[in-house]
Scaffold this motif. Structure first.
Motif, short mmCIF file in Angstrom:
data_model
loop_
_atom_site.label_atom_id
_atom_site.label_comp_id
_atom_site.label_asym_id
_atom_site.label_seq_id
_atom_site.Cartn_x
_atom_site.Cartn_y
_atom_site.Cartn_z
N VAL A 14 0.84 -1.20 0.00
CA VAL A 14 0.00 0.00 0.00
C VAL A 14 0.87 1.25 0.00
O VAL A 14 0.63 2.20 -0.75
N GLU A 15 1.89 1.26 0.83
CA GLU A 15 2.77 2.43 0.92
C GLU A 15 3.51 2.65 -0.39
O GLU A 15 3.68 3.80 -0.83
N LEU A 16 3.95 1.59 -1.05
CA LEU A 16 4.66 1.77 -2.32
C LEU A 16 3.73 2.36 -3.38
O LEU A 16 4.13 3.25 -4.14
N SER A 20 4.86 5.85 -4.86
CA SER A 20 5.37 5.77 -6.24
C SER A 20 4.19 5.59 -7.20
O SER A 20 4.03 4.55 -7.83
N PRO A 21 3.34 6.64 -7.33
CA PRO A 21 2.07 6.47 -8.05
C PRO A 21 2.16 6.53 -9.57
O PRO A 21 1.14 6.40 -10.24
N LEU A 22 3.37 6.75 -10.12
CA LEU A 22 3.49 6.73 -11.58
C LEU A 22 3.59 5.26 -12.00
O LEU A 22 4.68 4.67 -11.97
N ALA A 23 2.47 4.69 -12.38
CA ALA A 23 2.40 3.27 -12.70
C ALA A 23 2.54 3.04 -14.20
O ALA A 23 2.42 3.95 -15.00
N VAL A 24 2.81 1.80 -14.55
CA VAL A 24 2.73 1.35 -15.94
C VAL A 24 1.46 0.51 -16.05
O VAL A 24 1.35 -0.54 -15.41
N LEU A 25 0.51 0.99 -16.84
CA LEU A 25 -0.72 0.24 -17.07
C LEU A 25 -0.52 -0.61 -18.32
O LEU A 25 -0.16 -0.09 -19.37
N ALA A 26 -0.74 -1.91 -18.19
CA ALA A 26 -0.53 -2.82 -19.31
C ALA A 26 -1.78 -3.65 -19.57
O ALA A 26 -2.49 -4.04 -18.63
N CYS A 27 -2.03 -3.89 -20.85
CA CYS A 27 -3.13 -4.77 -21.23
C CYS A 27 -2.79 -5.40 -22.57
O CYS A 27 -1.92 -4.92 -23.29
N ASN A 28 -3.48 -6.46 -22.92
CA ASN A 28 -3.25 -7.12 -24.19
C ASN A 28 -3.73 -6.26 -25.35
O ASN A 28 -4.75 -5.57 -25.24
N PRO A 35 1.43 -6.09 -26.62
CA PRO A 35 0.60 -5.48 -25.58
C PRO A 35 0.79 -3.97 -25.53
O PRO A 35 1.81 -3.44 -25.97
N PHE A 36 -0.19 -3.28 -24.95
CA PHE A 36 -0.08 -1.85 -24.71
C PHE A 36 0.48 -1.62 -23.31
O PHE A 36 0.17 -2.37 -22.37
N ALA A 37 1.27 -0.56 -23.14
CA ALA A 37 1.78 -0.17 -21.83
C ALA A 37 1.96 1.34 -21.81
O ALA A 37 2.57 1.91 -22.73
N THR A 38 1.43 1.99 -20.78
CA THR A 38 1.51 3.44 -20.67
C THR A 38 1.85 3.84 -19.24
O THR A 38 1.26 3.32 -18.29
N HIS A 39 2.81 4.76 -19.10
CA HIS A 39 3.09 5.35 -17.79
C HIS A 39 2.02 6.39 -17.50
O HIS A 39 1.75 7.27 -18.33
N LEU A 40 1.41 6.30 -16.32
CA LEU A 40 0.37 7.26 -15.95
C LEU A 40 0.16 7.27 -14.44
O LEU A 40 0.54 6.33 -13.74
N PRO A 41 -0.42 8.35 -13.92
CA PRO A 41 -0.65 8.42 -12.47
C PRO A 41 -1.85 7.59 -12.06
O PRO A 41 -2.89 7.60 -12.73
N VAL A 42 -1.70 6.86 -10.97
CA VAL A 42 -2.77 6.02 -10.43
C VAL A 42 -2.85 6.25 -8.93
O VAL A 42 -1.83 6.21 -8.24
N ILE A 43 -4.05 6.47 -8.42
CA ILE A 43 -4.25 6.71 -6.99
C ILE A 43 -5.40 5.86 -6.46
O ILE A 43 -6.28 5.45 -7.22
N PRO A 44 -5.42 5.57 -5.15
CA PRO A 44 -6.60 4.95 -4.56
C PRO A 44 -7.79 5.90 -4.67
O PRO A 44 -7.64 7.12 -4.54
N ASP A 45 -8.97 5.37 -4.93
CA ASP A 45 -10.18 6.18 -5.04
C ASP A 45 -10.52 6.77 -3.66
O ASP A 45 -10.83 6.02 -2.73
N PRO A 46 -10.46 8.10 -3.50
CA PRO A 46 -10.73 8.68 -2.18
C PRO A 46 -12.18 8.53 -1.74
O PRO A 46 -12.48 8.65 -0.55
N VAL A 47 -13.08 8.26 -2.69
CA VAL A 47 -14.50 8.09 -2.33
C VAL A 47 -14.72 6.75 -1.64
O VAL A 47 -15.44 6.65 -0.64
N GLY A 87 9.27 1.04 -7.01
CA GLY A 87 9.77 1.85 -5.92
C GLY A 87 11.29 1.99 -5.95
O GLY A 87 11.92 1.91 -7.00
N ALA A 88 11.87 2.16 -4.77
CA ALA A 88 13.32 2.36 -4.66
C ALA A 88 14.09 1.15 -5.18
O ALA A 88 13.66 0.00 -5.01
#
Length: 224
Positions: A14-16, A20-28, A35-47, A87-88
């Motif tokens: 959870v902490e990582l 380190s919220p700049l994730a790589v989203l990958a899908c077929n 496959p597709f892969a994109t660097h993008l920001p991902v966060i837990p839904d605050p709602v 992460g690190a």
């Protein structure tokens, strides 16, 4: 995954993800394409996680990308996706071991999150997509920024939101790997940690994580 590299407790993944919220989203992609892969920001839904996130499976994450990205067109509602958070990390030279023979390696931390993607289709005013952008700004300003007030920029956000593709990920599984010299003899691991602590940047971050580990014990004889 080698047992020594599993997270000490669920809070590490959870902490990582939060730190380190700049994730790589990958899908077929298509059957005849890569496959597709994109660097993008991902966060837990605050709602859905207003009081914090205890664990990733069962949680909902939010992300967004440019609709002009071909990856967006490939994202189908309900499809399985993988989000990779890094992460690190740092190279470990055998000179730090003070033993021979030895092999170089790389200490690193990462989390692989699997889940079901839900596209956020634009409504008339694009308010739901705008909400994702605003939630991302709040999360990042609170953790990495200086508390910037976005009030004067919301109208500007509304102008660019039509070009933004937002989505949710309903997390089904998460696996964190924290390779921090746990397989080494405690004295060797301590030398690596001390050398990293005397360094800068990512090396010091790795040293800080190594310091938080339970007392290491010898296990597998190799480190490569």
């Amino acid at each position: 995954m080698p047992d020594p590299y599993r997270e000490p407790d669920g809070s590490w993944t959870v902490e990582l993800v939060r730190s380190s919220p700049l994730a790589v989203l990958a899908c077929n992609g298509a059957a005849d394409d890569v496959p597709f892969a994109t660097h993008l920001p991902v966060i837990p839904d605050p709602v859905t996680t207003p009081d914090g996130l205890a664990e990733l499976p069962g949680a909902t994450l939010l992300g967004h990308m440019n609709r002009a990205n071909p990856h967006w067109a490939a994202l189908e509602d309900g499809m399985p996706v993988l989000a990779i958070f890094s992460g690190a990390h740092s190279y470990v030279s055998p000179t730090l071991y003070a033993i021979s023979p030895a092999a170089p390696t790389w200490n690193f931390t990462s989390v692989h999150v699997r889940g079901t993607l839900r596209r956020i289709e634009p409504d008339i005013a694009g308010e739901e997509t705008l909400g994702v952008v605003q939630a991302t700004v709040r999360a990042f300003e609170a953790r990495f920024g200086t508390g910037w007030d976005m009030t004067d920029s919301v109208d500007y956000f509304r102008k660019i939101v039509p070009a933004v593709g937002a989505f949710r990920i309903e997390v089904t599984a998460a696996q964190g790997m924290f390779k921090l010299s746990q397989e080494q003899h405690p004295e060797v691991s301590a030398r690596v940690r001390e050398a990293f602590a005397a360094g800068t940047g990512l090396r010091r971050e790795v040293a800080s994580l190594m310091e938080r580990l339970p007392s290491p014990a010898p296990s597998c004889p190799h480190s490569a």
